[in-house]
Scaffold this motif. Structure first.
Motif, PDB file in Angstrom:
ATOM      1  N   ASN A 132     -31.709  61.448   9.033  1.00  0.00           N
ATOM      2  CA  ASN A 132     -32.556  60.431  10.154  1.00  0.00           C
ATOM      3  C   ASN A 132     -33.627  60.906  10.847  1.00  0.00           C
ATOM      4  O   ASN A 132     -33.860  62.186  10.928  1.00  0.00           O
ATOM      5  N   TYR A 139     -33.740  57.894  15.260  1.00  0.00           N
ATOM      6  CA  TYR A 139     -32.358  57.624  15.006  1.00  0.00           C
ATOM      7  C   TYR A 139     -31.487  58.542  15.280  1.00  0.00           C
ATOM      8  O   TYR A 139     -30.213  58.392  15.479  1.00  0.00           O
ATOM      9  N   SER A 194     -27.584  58.923  16.998  1.00  0.00           N
ATOM     10  CA  SER A 194     -26.549  58.944  16.012  1.00  0.00           C
ATOM     11  C   SER A 194     -25.601  60.112  16.481  1.00  0.00           C
ATOM     12  O   SER A 194     -25.419  60.584  17.321  1.00  0.00           O
ATOM     13  N   GLN A 249     -37.253  64.300   9.405  1.00  0.00           N
ATOM     14  CA  GLN A 249     -35.999  63.813   9.400  1.00  0.00           C
ATOM     15  C   GLN A 249     -35.055  65.079   9.347  1.00  0.00           C
ATOM     16  O   GLN A 249     -35.374  66.022   9.187  1.00  0.00           O
TER      17      GLN A 249
END
Length: 311
Positions: free
Chosen positions: A113, A117, A121, A107
């Motif tokens: 995220n 993702y 973003s 992440q």
């Protein structure tokens, strides 16, 4: 492990009867504490504990989900876990219990995220490459699990918690004592039992007496002590639903069952294994609640004794 004495204590109907009973109960509680210590150090308990350590400790949210879908679930694991860890197989046609399983992935240190993702973003973090990001919780996914009652296969190590002795007359007396104790009590035949793998229940009902139901079994001594255990819940814990206090509630109820069973000459030393399994509290905690345990045990003993004497 120590074994409870089967010699019946008797108390005169004198002014000192209450104090004599309290003193005897306190001594029996000390016996129970010693028996729990013996149980914890036994090989049987170590084998049982090893198996329990392989089950997940589910979050409060997942615990609620499990109880909503399978109210009487006791041991829950995934399909492959039952196969690989316990050599058990989910029965054909069983319906899965759905919980939320964590998704662990690399992440972003800034937005949290996962790499996929993060790319979509608005986060502009680019100080380190995704390959060097640390893993963490990025979300949840639905996952199926099954209760042990939905499986067949090798038995799991069990603890010898059942009471032993002669109690064929005690069970009817306990059922007759339910009304003066202000509890609805019943013994349900196995074919009519609708509560899954649970052996007993205590239901708290608004503006009604608590309902205790126990699944019938061949062992009358264990049936009697189980009834007393649930009566204790009904008398002591009506309307209390604090999960943090659950182990203390079990400790109180089992201590009452131990005392009442012992008074009526049953071997209740199996209570030590039961309490050892509730490892959230040290057995000495019993002494902090001695007054509640003692007064409840005396109430049950007095009422049941009257029923027995009238027969």
């Amino acid at each position: 492990m120590a074994t409870s004495s089967s010699s019946r204590e008797t108390f005169d109907d004198s002014d000192t009867r209450h104090d004599e009973m309290h003193s005897t109960i306190e001594a029996w509680i000390q016996d129970l504490v010693d028996e729990v210590d013996d149980a914890v150090s036994s090989e049987q308990f170590k084998q049982w504990l090893d198996v329990q350590s392989r089950f997940h400790d589910y979050s409060h949210r997942n615990t609620l989900l499990i109880k909503l879908q399978c109210p009487h679930a006791t041991r829950v694991a995934g399909y492959r876990t039952w196969q690989n860890e316990f050599d058990r197989h989910v029965k054909e046609g069983e319906t899965a219990i759905w919980i939320w399983a964590p998704i662990i992935a690399k992440q972003c240190p800034n937005c949290g995220n996962s790499p996929s993702y993060h790319e979509r973003s608005d986060c502009e973090y680019d100080e380190t490459l995704p390959d060097s990001w640390e893993k963490g919780l990025v979300g949840f996914r639905p996952a199926p699990v099954f209760d042990i009652s939905q499986t067949d296969g090798e038995p799991l190590p069990d603890l010898e918690t059942e009471a032993k002795g002669q109690a064929d007359e005690l069970v009817p007396a306990l059922l007759e004592a339910a009304d003066p104790l202000e509890v609805d009590g019943e013994v349900v035949p196995p074919q009519d039992w609708s509560h899954g793998s649970a052996k007993r229940i205590c239901e708290y009902r608004p503006q009604e007496q608590p309902r205790v139901a126990v699944r019938d079994r061949e062992n009358d001594a264990d049936l009697a002590v189980t009834l007393v255990h649930e009566y204790a819940h009904a008398l002591l814990h009506s309307g209390v639903d604090d999960e943090a206090e659950r182990s203390k509630r079990e400790l109180e109820a089992e201590a009452v069952g131990y005392i009442v069973g012992r008074y009526f000459e049953l071997d209740t030393s199996g209570s030590a294994f039961y309490l050892a399994a509730w490892h959230g509290d040290e057995p000495e905690t019993i002494f902090d609640r001695l007054e509640r345990i003692s007064s409840t045990a005396q109430e049950v003993i007095d009422i049941v004794s009257e029923v027995v004497d009238d027969e």
